[in-house]
Motif scaffolding. Structure first.
Motif, mmCIF file in Angstrom:
data_model
loop_
_atom_site.group_PDB
_atom_site.id
_atom_site.type_symbol
_atom_site.label_atom_id
_atom_site.label_comp_id
_atom_site.label_asym_id
_atom_site.label_seq_id
_atom_site.Cartn_x
_atom_site.Cartn_y
_atom_site.Cartn_z
ATOM 1 N N VAL A 1 22.787 -49.117 42.254
ATOM 2 C CA VAL A 1 22.481 -49.736 41.298
ATOM 3 C C VAL A 1 21.853 -48.695 40.686
ATOM 4 C CG1 VAL A 1 20.351 -50.971 41.179
ATOM 5 C CG2 VAL A 1 20.970 -51.238 42.584
ATOM 6 N N LEU A 2 22.650 -48.124 39.909
ATOM 7 C CA LEU A 2 22.517 -47.146 39.003
ATOM 8 C C LEU A 2 20.553 -47.363 38.264
ATOM 9 C CD1 LEU A 2 23.325 -44.693 37.464
ATOM 10 C CD2 LEU A 2 24.192 -45.816 35.686
ATOM 11 N N PRO A 3 20.361 -48.728 37.619
ATOM 12 C CA PRO A 3 19.189 -47.881 37.372
ATOM 13 C C PRO A 3 17.971 -47.620 38.378
ATOM 14 C CG PRO A 3 19.766 -50.156 36.442
ATOM 15 C CD PRO A 3 21.594 -49.228 37.695
ATOM 16 N N ALA A 4 17.901 -48.019 39.927
ATOM 17 C CA ALA A 4 16.934 -47.207 40.239
ATOM 18 C C ALA A 4 17.299 -46.194 40.988
ATOM 19 C CB ALA A 4 17.028 -48.320 41.804
ATOM 20 N N LEU A 5 18.334 -45.488 41.270
ATOM 21 C CA LEU A 5 18.510 -44.587 40.949
ATOM 22 C C LEU A 5 18.245 -43.237 39.888
ATOM 23 C CD1 LEU A 5 19.867 -42.002 42.700
ATOM 24 C CD2 LEU A 5 22.449 -42.107 41.273
ATOM 25 N N GLU A 6 18.208 -43.930 38.077
ATOM 26 C CA GLU A 6 17.958 -43.040 37.336
ATOM 27 C C GLU A 6 16.352 -42.841 37.779
ATOM 28 O OE1 GLU A 6 20.972 -43.783 34.467
ATOM 29 O OE2 GLU A 6 19.568 -45.591 33.676
ATOM 30 N N ALA A 7 15.643 -44.309 37.866
ATOM 31 C CA ALA A 7 14.078 -44.146 38.029
ATOM 32 C C ALA A 7 12.982 -42.853 39.582
ATOM 33 C CB ALA A 7 13.805 -45.374 38.255
ATOM 34 N N VAL A 8 14.152 -43.079 40.512
ATOM 35 C CA VAL A 8 13.986 -41.903 41.328
ATOM 36 C C VAL A 8 13.969 -40.551 41.054
ATOM 37 C CG1 VAL A 8 14.901 -41.285 43.758
ATOM 38 C CG2 VAL A 8 14.230 -43.788 42.911
ATOM 39 N N LEU A 9 15.118 -40.364 40.198
ATOM 40 C CA LEU A 9 15.779 -39.061 39.467
ATOM 41 C C LEU A 9 14.948 -38.945 38.644
ATOM 42 C CD1 LEU A 9 19.582 -39.258 39.768
ATOM 43 C CD2 LEU A 9 18.574 -38.552 41.229
ATOM 44 N N ALA A 10 14.150 -39.420 37.697
ATOM 45 C CA ALA A 10 13.355 -39.451 36.936
ATOM 46 C C ALA A 10 12.061 -38.608 37.590
ATOM 47 C CB ALA A 10 13.048 -40.051 35.871
ATOM 48 N N THR B 1 9.441 -45.910 43.892
ATOM 49 C CA THR B 1 9.387 -45.758 42.641
ATOM 50 C C THR B 1 9.210 -47.065 42.227
ATOM 51 O OG1 THR B 1 9.793 -43.640 42.737
ATOM 52 C CG2 THR B 1 10.476 -44.430 39.964
ATOM 53 N N PRO B 2 8.551 -47.406 40.998
ATOM 54 C CA PRO B 2 8.589 -48.955 40.304
ATOM 55 C C PRO B 2 9.646 -48.482 39.181
ATOM 56 C CG PRO B 2 6.155 -48.060 39.797
ATOM 57 C CD PRO B 2 6.443 -46.974 40.962
ATOM 58 N N TYR B 3 10.030 -49.234 38.327
ATOM 59 C CA TYR B 3 11.335 -49.703 37.427
ATOM 60 C C TYR B 3 10.519 -50.861 36.845
ATOM 61 C CZ TYR B 3 14.669 -50.656 40.362
ATOM 62 O OH TYR B 3 15.905 -52.042 41.191
ATOM 63 N N ASP B 4 11.156 -51.067 35.805
ATOM 64 C CA ASP B 4 11.298 -52.403 34.662
ATOM 65 C C ASP B 4 13.010 -53.543 35.669
ATOM 66 O OD1 ASP B 4 11.986 -54.775 32.917
ATOM 67 O OD2 ASP B 4 11.520 -53.139 31.421
#
Length: 242
Positions: free
Chosen positions: A10-19, A198-201
């Motif tokens: 799940v790339l969007p979730a990973l990107e949110a954590v890496l940010a 980490t919440p994300y959209d």
């Protein structure tokens, strides 16, 4: 040290954590398996490999299953999205995943020697839960070095910490497929143990997956897993039977 488990492609979730600032500043990023079995496995591997030697990779049972399937060593995968994910990986990525270790031991400030694994130190599919009885933990830890004071695992997609026979057990939960509540779950180690989410959209993330992923049931898959439709009680009941 940031610990990320069960990303499941799940790339969007990973990107949110890496940010997250604490992840970008971490000395190490430890991946405790099940990195790829999901809608965007190739993209997730590329993003993580770009981080270089900061990342310590461990294999999970789902990663192993994708490799075995691609290499003709098994005819099917229990997870319905598994065959899609296996074919979405490039050949070089399959080879990379095949070489990942199942466990690793690191010294972490404030925690001493920490053993990292996917499910348990001896098996990448074995189930132990926050409420597993002491005798179960004794069995699982029977061959663990007495000098290991903390064991970090994943696999069950639910975050917890507990003491078991004098050892601290930490499960960071799942980045990409959480049970119980939505958000990308992970953990910060050293000198203490800090479970994070980490919440994300999620609507935007779902739209991205639908647009980018050709898995036939991707919209339903994303709605169910990104929104954590499975409650923690349902997951515990299912896992307890195993």
């Amino acid at each position: 040290m940031a610990v990320l488990s069960d990303i499941h492609g799940v790339l969007p979730a990973l990107e949110a954590v890496l940010a997250e600032p604490d992840v970008s500043r971490a000395d190490r990023v430890v991946l405790t398996g099940d990195i790829t079995a999901g809608p965007q496995p190739a993209e997730v591997v590329d993003v993580l490999r770009a981080l270089g030697d900061r990342v310590l990779w461990l294999s999970g049972n789902a990663d192993r299953e994708l490799v075995e399937y691609r290499r003709g060593e098994r005819a099917d995968i229990p997870d319905p999205i598994g065959p899609f994910a296996a074919h979405a990986l490039r050949a070089d990525q399959v080879d990379f995943l095949a070489g990942l270790p199942k466990t690793a031991t690191l010294t972490v400030r404030g925690l001493g020697r920490v053993l990292f694994c996917h499910a348990t130190p001896r098996d990448d599919e074995e189930i132990v839960l926050v409420d597993s009885p002491p005798e179960r933990w004794a069995e699982v830890f029977a061959e663990v070095d007495p000098g290991i004071g903390t064991v970090v695992c994943g696999h069950t997609h639910m975050p917890y910490t507990r003491l078991a026979h004098g050892r601290l057990v930490v499960n960071p939960g799942s980045v990409g497929m959480p049970y119980g509540r939505p958000g990308a779950h992970w953990c910060l180690l050293g000198p203490g143990t800090d479970l994070r989410v980490t919440p994300y959209d999620i609507p935007t993330a779902t739209a991205r997956l639908v647009a980018a992923c050709s898995y036939p049931d991707i919209e339903e898959w994303a709605d169910y897993f990104l929104r954590a439709r499975a409650s923690d009680s349902e997951a515990l009941t299912l896992f307890s039977a195993r």
